[in-house]
Design a protein around this motif. Structure first.
Motif: not given
Length: 971
Positions: A359-381
Motif C-alpha cells: 500500500a506504500g507509505e503516506g504522510h502524517d496528517a492534521v485534519w479538523f472540521d469547521l462547523f461540520g462543513r469544511a474539512f481542512p487536511v494538512l501534512h504534519l510536516h
C-alpha cells in the motif's frame, strides 16, 4: 464621524456587545452541531445515490431485536438475515455472483460481484491463531464473515480495490444499534448503491470495492483477524472502517493513517472530526480498539476509522438500541460513507499501489472540521514547518518593531519617560508617560484566575467527582465563570484604580509570550511524537501576534515622547515651556498663542475642560480649588490638575488621545472568533469522550483538569478586552457561578439519561457447584448498589475489593442464583444442582512433558484453557501454531456449536511436579455462555440485577462470557 467613533470606539458598550454576541452565537452553533446530527437528505439526493433510509431503518430494527454476540444463537440468525438481504439486493440489481470461492478470471471481469459466505458451519473457512496482549495469551478463532467483492473496471493487480468494513456481532448486554448495526445497514445500502445498473443511475467503479461484514469484533477483534486469512484480504490497500462507541449523535472521523487517504473524507457533505481523537489512540490515551488496528498492523493497509462516540453511558448496554438512535445519525454515517467511497473508488492514481505490491507509505496528517462543513487536511510536516516559522519570524519582527519604536522615541511600553520640563511641584498631574502602568495586570489575572479554576477542579473532585458524568455543561459553565469573575475583577479593578491606555497592548504582548511557549511545546510534540493535536495553537498564536503587532503599530500615531508639550493653566494661564522652547532661547514670558486663539481661552478651566484641544495641541493643566487654602488664586491654595480631553478615555494618559479608536475591533476579530471555533470543537470532543470514562476506572481529577484547562483557553483571547466589559455581564455570570458551583458540589451525578455503568459476570465451579455473582463498578457507588438494591444480597455476606481486570474500579462478589444456560439434563435433575455435564474433557498424558486435551461445552462455542505455568512450546490444534510459546491462556472459538477442540500442549521436561500437586491448578478448563436474551430463565442473577438496579445505573458485560463455568484438574 462622531457616531462612527462611538460605535467603533474602545468603550464598554461596544466591547460588551461584541464579546457577548460573539461568544453566545459561536458557542450555540458549536453545541448545536455537536448535539444534533444533520437532517436526512431530501428524496432527490437519496435517489441520486440509490439508497433508501426507511429500508435501512427497517433493517436496523430487525438486527437489534435481540442481543447477538458471536457466542449466541441469535448471532446465526443475524448472519442468515444479512446473507438473505445481500442476495436480494444483488438479485434486484441484476448482478451476477460467483458462489463461494475465487475464480481465476473473476478479478478482471467487469460488472461482476463475488459473494463469499466465509465459514459455513460444518465447512472449512478462514481460521486464525494469534497472540494477544502481554505475549502470554493465544487465541484460536474460526471466522464466519460475509464478504462481497464488487469488481472495478480495472483488475485488482492494476488498481487495488477499496475495503469497507463493519462488524455484525453485538455485545452480550447490548442490542448493537450503533455498535455496530448502523454501520451494517449502511453497508447494505452501499452494496445497493454501488451495484446499480447504469439504467438506474449506477456508475461503474474504477477500483473494485470489497465489502466486509465481519463477526467477532467484540471479542478481541477476532472477525477482522479471520478476514486477514482470506485470499480477498490480500487485494485491497485502502479501507474505510465503520464503527460505533456511543449510541447516536454524529459519526466522527476517529483516526486515519495518513493525509492522502484522509482527503477522500473531505468529499463527505457533513464531515466531522479532529486529529485530536487520532492522537489519543496514538498516544495510548484511548485504550479501546477497532478493526482499524488489524487492517493497519496486520494487513499493512491505509485508511479511515469513522465511528459514533457519544454518549458513552449507553455504549455496550441495553440502551444501545434503535429507540436511542435516529435516522439522522444513520444518514450522517451513510451519506458520508457514500461520498468517501465514491471518491476512493474513482481515483485511478497509484498512491496506494506501490511497485512492490504494498500500500506504500503516506504522510502524517492534521485534519479538523469547521462547523461540520469544511474539512481542512494538512501534512504534519507542513504544520511543523509553519510552527517553526511562526516561532522565529514573529519573534524577530517584534524585536525589530520595538527597536524601531524605541529609536524613534515612540515606544511607550516599558518606559516611564519624564516630561521635559516637568509640571510644577504642586501639580497633581503625572510627571511621566506612565508607560509601565499595567505591565503586571495580565500575568496576575491569568495566574490568579487559572489557579482558581484548578482549585475549583480539586474542590469538585473532593466532594462530587462524578458530577461531570451527567452534567458536563454545568462543570463547563462553572469553570468558565470562575475564570471570568477572577480575571475581570483584577483587570477591571486595576483599570479603575490606575487607568492606562496600555492595558490592552500589554495583554496582547504578554499573552503572545505565553503562546510562544505553547508553540515550542507543539514543535516538540510534532518532532518527537508525530502528534498534530496542537494545530489550533498555531491559530491562537498567530492571532495574538497580529494583535500585539497592531498594538505596536498604534504607537506610530503618537508624538515623540520628548516632544510632548505641557501647558499649565494657573492663576495667569501661563505656558510651561517645552525643552525645545529652552533650546531656541524663546522668552519664558511669551503667552500661549494656541490658548489666545480659543474663544474660551480666558475662561477658567474646570475638571471637565478637555485635556487636548486639537490634534497638535499641548498637554495643559487647570487649577483645582483646595478648600484648605480658601478661594484665592494659585498662590493662595490652587493646585494644578490635568485637564481632560474628549479623545481620552477615563483617567488614561493624556497622550493616548492620538491612538486610533477602532483598531481594537480588528484585534478582536484576529483573536476571538476562529480561535473559539477551533478550541471549542476540541473541547466538546474531549468533554464528550472523557466525561463518562469514570465508569471505566479513569481518574476523574484528570478529566476535571482537562475541562478546566480548556475553559481557560476558551476565555484567554478575551483577556485584553475584559477590563472594558461592563459589570452587568459579570454580575450575571456571578449568579450563574453560584448556582453551578452549588449544583456541582451537591447534585447526584447520575440520571435516567446518563446511567452509571456497572459490569456483570457470573462464575461457576462445575466441580463443587459453587457460583458467584460479580458486579464491578465505581468504588463510591458499587457497594451501595449491591447492599441496598439487590434483594438476594440483603442479609447475606458479600466481598468487595479492588478489581484486577478494570483498574480503578471495585468488584463486589456474592453467592448468587444459579444459572441455567445449559438445557436440563435428560435425567430431569435441575441444572442448578448438577453442573457435571456442562463441560466435557479428556486428558491423554505422555512421558515427555506433553499432553493432549480434548474439551468442549454444551450450548456454547467458546472455551479457554488457563495454565498456572507457561507452555514451553506453542499449543497445537491439528496443525502447529508457530511462534506463540509461553502461553498462559488459550482461548478457543468455534463456528460450530458443541463441536469441541483437541489441543496438544508441551511443558518443560523434568519440571518439579510437587509444587503442581500442592497448587492443584495445573490446568483450568473454562467455557463461556454469552446469550443474554432469556436471562429470566437462563441467567436469573443478571435478570435480578437488571430489574432491581436503581434507575441511575445500568448493567454491561464484564468479559466475553456472561457466565463462565470452570473445571480445574491436574495433568
Amino acid at each position: 464621524m462622531t457616531r462612527v467613533k462611538s460605535i467603533l470606539g474602545f468603550n464598554p458598550l461596544s466591547v460588551t456587545l461584541l464579546a457577548v454576541i460573539t461568544y453566545v452565537s459561536l458557542f450555540s452553533a458549536l453545541l448545536y452541531i455537536d448535539r444534533q446530527p444533520p437532517a436526512v437528505a431530501k428524496k432527490g439526493e437519496l435517489d441520486y445515490w440509490g439508497v433508501d433510509i426507511e429500508e435501512a431503518w427497517s433493517d436496523l430494527e430487525v438486527l437489534t431485536r435481540e442481543f447477538h454476540p458471536y457466542n449466541s444463537r441469535p448471532n446465526d440468525d443475524v448472519r442468515a438475515y444479512l446473507l438473505e438481504r445481500i442476495q436480494e439486493i444483488l438479485s434486484r440489481n441484476g448482478v451476477a455472483g460467483f458462489g463461494n470461492e475465487l475464480h481465476s478470471s473473476g478479478y478482471g471481469y467487469s460488472g461482476t460481484v463475488d459473494l463469499f459466505d466465509d465459514g459455513i458451519p460444518g465447512k472449512p473457512g478462514s481460521n486464525v491463531t494469534f497472540v494477544g496482549a502481554g505475549q502470554d495469551l493465544t487465541v484460536y478463532f474460526e471466522g464466519t464473515n460475509i464478504i462481497v467483492y464488487i469488481h472495478g473496471e480495472l483488475p485488482a493487480n492494476e488498481l487495488s480495490p477499496v475495503l469497507v468494513s463493519a462488524h455484525y456481532d453485538s455485545v452480550s448486554t447490548g442490542y448493537g444499534a450503533t455498535d455496530d448495526g448502523t454501520a451494517v445497514v449502511s453497508i447494505l445500502q452501499i452494496i445497493k448503491s454501488f451495484t446499480r445498473p447504469e439504467s438506474q443511475g449506477g456508475k461503474r467503479l474504477k477500483r473494485g470495492l470489497v465489502v466486509l461484514l465481519n463477526n467477532g469484533e467484540e471479542d478481541y477483534l477476532n472477525g477482522a483477524r479471520a478476514f486477514a486469512m482470506h485470499p480477498v484480504a490480500k487485494l485491497p490497500h485502502s479501507f474505510l472502517n465503520l464503527e460505533g462507541a456511543g449510541a447516536g449523535g454524529r459519526a466522527t472521523l476517529f483516526r486515519s493513517t495518513d493525509a492522502e487517504v484522509t482527503k477522500y473524507y473531505k468529499k463527505a457533505k457533513r464531515p466531522f472530526g479532529t486529529i485530536v481523537s487520532g492522537d489519543g489512540f496514538k498516544a495510548g490515551l484511548i485504550r479501546s480498539g477497532t478493526d482499524y488496528t488489524v487492517f493497519v498492523e496486520n494487513l499493512g493497509m491505509r485508511g479511515l476509522d469513522v465511528a459514533f462516540y457519544q454518549p458513552r453511558s449507553r455504549y455496550h448496554t441495553t440502551e444501545d438500541d434503535a429507540r436511542h438512535s435516529s435516522k439522522r445519525s444513520l444518514w450522517h454515517m451513510l451519506g458520508g460513507s457514500l461520498a468517501t467511497l465514491r471518491a476512493m473508488t474513482s481515483d485511478t492514481g497509484k498512491v496506494f499501489d506501490s511497485p512492490n505490491g504494498s500500500a506504500g507509505e503516506g504522510h502524517d496528517a492534521v485534519w479538523f472540521d469547521l462547523f461540520g462543513r469544511a474539512f481542512p487536511v494538512l501534512h504534519l510536516h507542513t504544520i511543523f514547518a509553519i510552527t517553526i516559522t511562526l516561532i522565529v519570524v514573529p519573534f524577530v519582527v517584534m524585536v525589530v518593531a520595538m527597536w524601531a519604536l524605541g529609536h524613534s522615541d515612540k515606544l511607550y511600553f516599558f518606559s516611564n519617560t519624564a516630561y521635559t520640563p516637568p509640571p510644577p511641584e504642586d501639580s497633581i498631574a503625572s510627571r511621566t508617560t506612565q508607560g509601565w502602568r499595567g505591565v503586571l495586570r495580565f500575568p496576575v489575572a491569568f495566574v490568579a484566575a487559572s489557579a482558581s479554576v484548578v482549585g475549583m477542579a480539586f474542590l469538585i473532585h473532593k466532594f462530587n467527582p462524578m458530577v461531570v458524568y451527567s452534567s458536563q455543561y454545568s462543570v463547563w459553565i462553572c469553570f468558565l465563570s470562575t475564570w471570568w469573575i477572577i480575571a475581570w475583577v483584577i483587570l477591571r479593578g486595576a483599570d479603575a484604580v490606575r487607568p492606562t491606555a496600555l492595558a490592552r497592548g500589554y495583554g496582547f504582548l504578554e499573552q503572545w509570550l505565553l503562546w510562544l511557549l505553547a508553540m515550542i511545546g507543539v514543535a516538540v510534540t510534532i518532532g518527537e511524537s508525530h502528534l498534530g493535536s496542537g494545530y489550533w495553537v498555531l491559530v491562537f498564536y498567530s492571532g495574538i501576534f497580529i494583535s500585539a503587532f497592531i498594538s505596536l503599530l498604534e504607537m506610530t500615531a503618537l508624538q515623540r515622547k520628548s516632544e510632548i508639550k505641557i501647558v499649565v493653566s494657573g492663576g495667569g494661564d501661563q505656558t510651561y515651556p517645552s525643552e525645545e522652547h529652552f533650546q531656541t532661547g524663546a522668552s519664558e514670558n511669551v503667552s500661549n498663542p494656541v490658548v489666545n486663539e480659543d474663544d474660551d481661552a480666558n475662561e477658567h478651566a474646570t475638571e471637565e475642560t478637555p485635556l487636548f484641544r486639537g490634534p497638535n495641541r499641548p498637554l495643559s493643566f487647570a487649577p483645582h480649588r483646595n478648600p484648605r487654602f480658601g478661594n484665592g488664586d494659585h498662590e493662595s491654595g490652587d493646585i494644578l490638575v490635568e485637564e481632560k480631553d474628549e479623545a481620552v478615555y477615563g483617567g488614561e494618559q493624556g497622550w493616548s488621545k492620538d491612538l486610533p479608536s477602532w483598531t481594537w475591533v480588528l484585534q478582536f476579530l484576529m483573536t476571538v472568533p476562529l480561535q473559539l471555533v477551533l478550541a471549542g470543537s476540541v473541547a466538546l470532543l474531549m468533554g464528550n469522550a472523557l466525561a463518562q470514562t469514570g465508569a471505566d476506572g479513569s481518574s476523574m481529577l484528570t478529566v476535571l483538569l482537562g475541562f478546566g484547562t480548556f475553559s481557560i483557553i476558551l476565555l484567554l483571547p478575551l483577556a485584553p478586552f475584559l477590563h472594558r466589559i461592563t459589570y452587568h455581564v459579570t454580575l450575571f455570570i456571578f449568579v450563574i457561578f453560584v448556582g453551578t458551583s452549588i449544583y456541582n458540589l451537591v447534585a447526584f451525578p447520575f440520571s435516567p439519561d446518563a446511567r452509571l455503568k456497572v459490569y456483570f459476570q457470573q462464575t461457576v465451579d462445575l466441580q463443587t457447584g459453587e457460583n458467584n455473582v460479580h458486579l464491578v463498578g465505581h468504588p463510591d457507588y458499587v457497594d451501595r448498589i449491591v447492599s441496598e438494591y439487590i434483594p438476594s444480597v440483603k442479609g447475606k455476606a458479600y466481598l468487595c475489593q479492588a478489581d484486577k481486570l478494570k483498574p480503578g474500579l471495585r468488584r463486589c462478589s456474592w453467592k448468587g442464583i444459579a444459572p441455567r444456560v445449559v438445557p436440563q439434563a435428560p435425567s430431569g435433575v435441575p441444572p442448578e444442582h448438577d453442573f457435571s455435564d456442562w463441560i466435557s474433557y479428556n486428558v491423554t498424558k505422555t512421558g515427555d512433558g506433553k499432553a493432549t486435551i480434548t474439551l468442549g461445552g454444551r450450548n456454547t462455542r467458546a472455551c479457554k484453557l488457563l495454565f498456572n505455568k507457561p507452555l514451553a512450546k506453542s499449543p497445537t490444534l491439528g496443525d502447529p501454531i508457530p511462534g506463540f510459546p509461553n502461553t498462559r491462556e488459550l482461548r478457543l472459538w468455534s463456528r460450530d456449536w458443541e463441536r469441541g477442540w483437541s489441543v496438544e500442549l508441551t511443558w518443560e521436561k523434568g519440571e518439579d511436579r510437587r509444587e503442581d500437586e500442592k497448587s492443584n491448578s495445573r490446568v483450568i478448563v473454562v467455557c463461556l455462555w454469552s446469550d443474554g436474551n432469556k436471562v429470566s430463565d437462563e441467567i436469573p442473577a443478571l435478570h435480578e440485577i437488571r430489574r432491581y438496579l436503581p434507575v441511575w445505573a445500568i448493567a454491561s458485560k464484564l468479559a466475553d462470557g456472561l457466565v463462565e463455568g470452570s473445571v480445574p484438574f491436574m495433568i
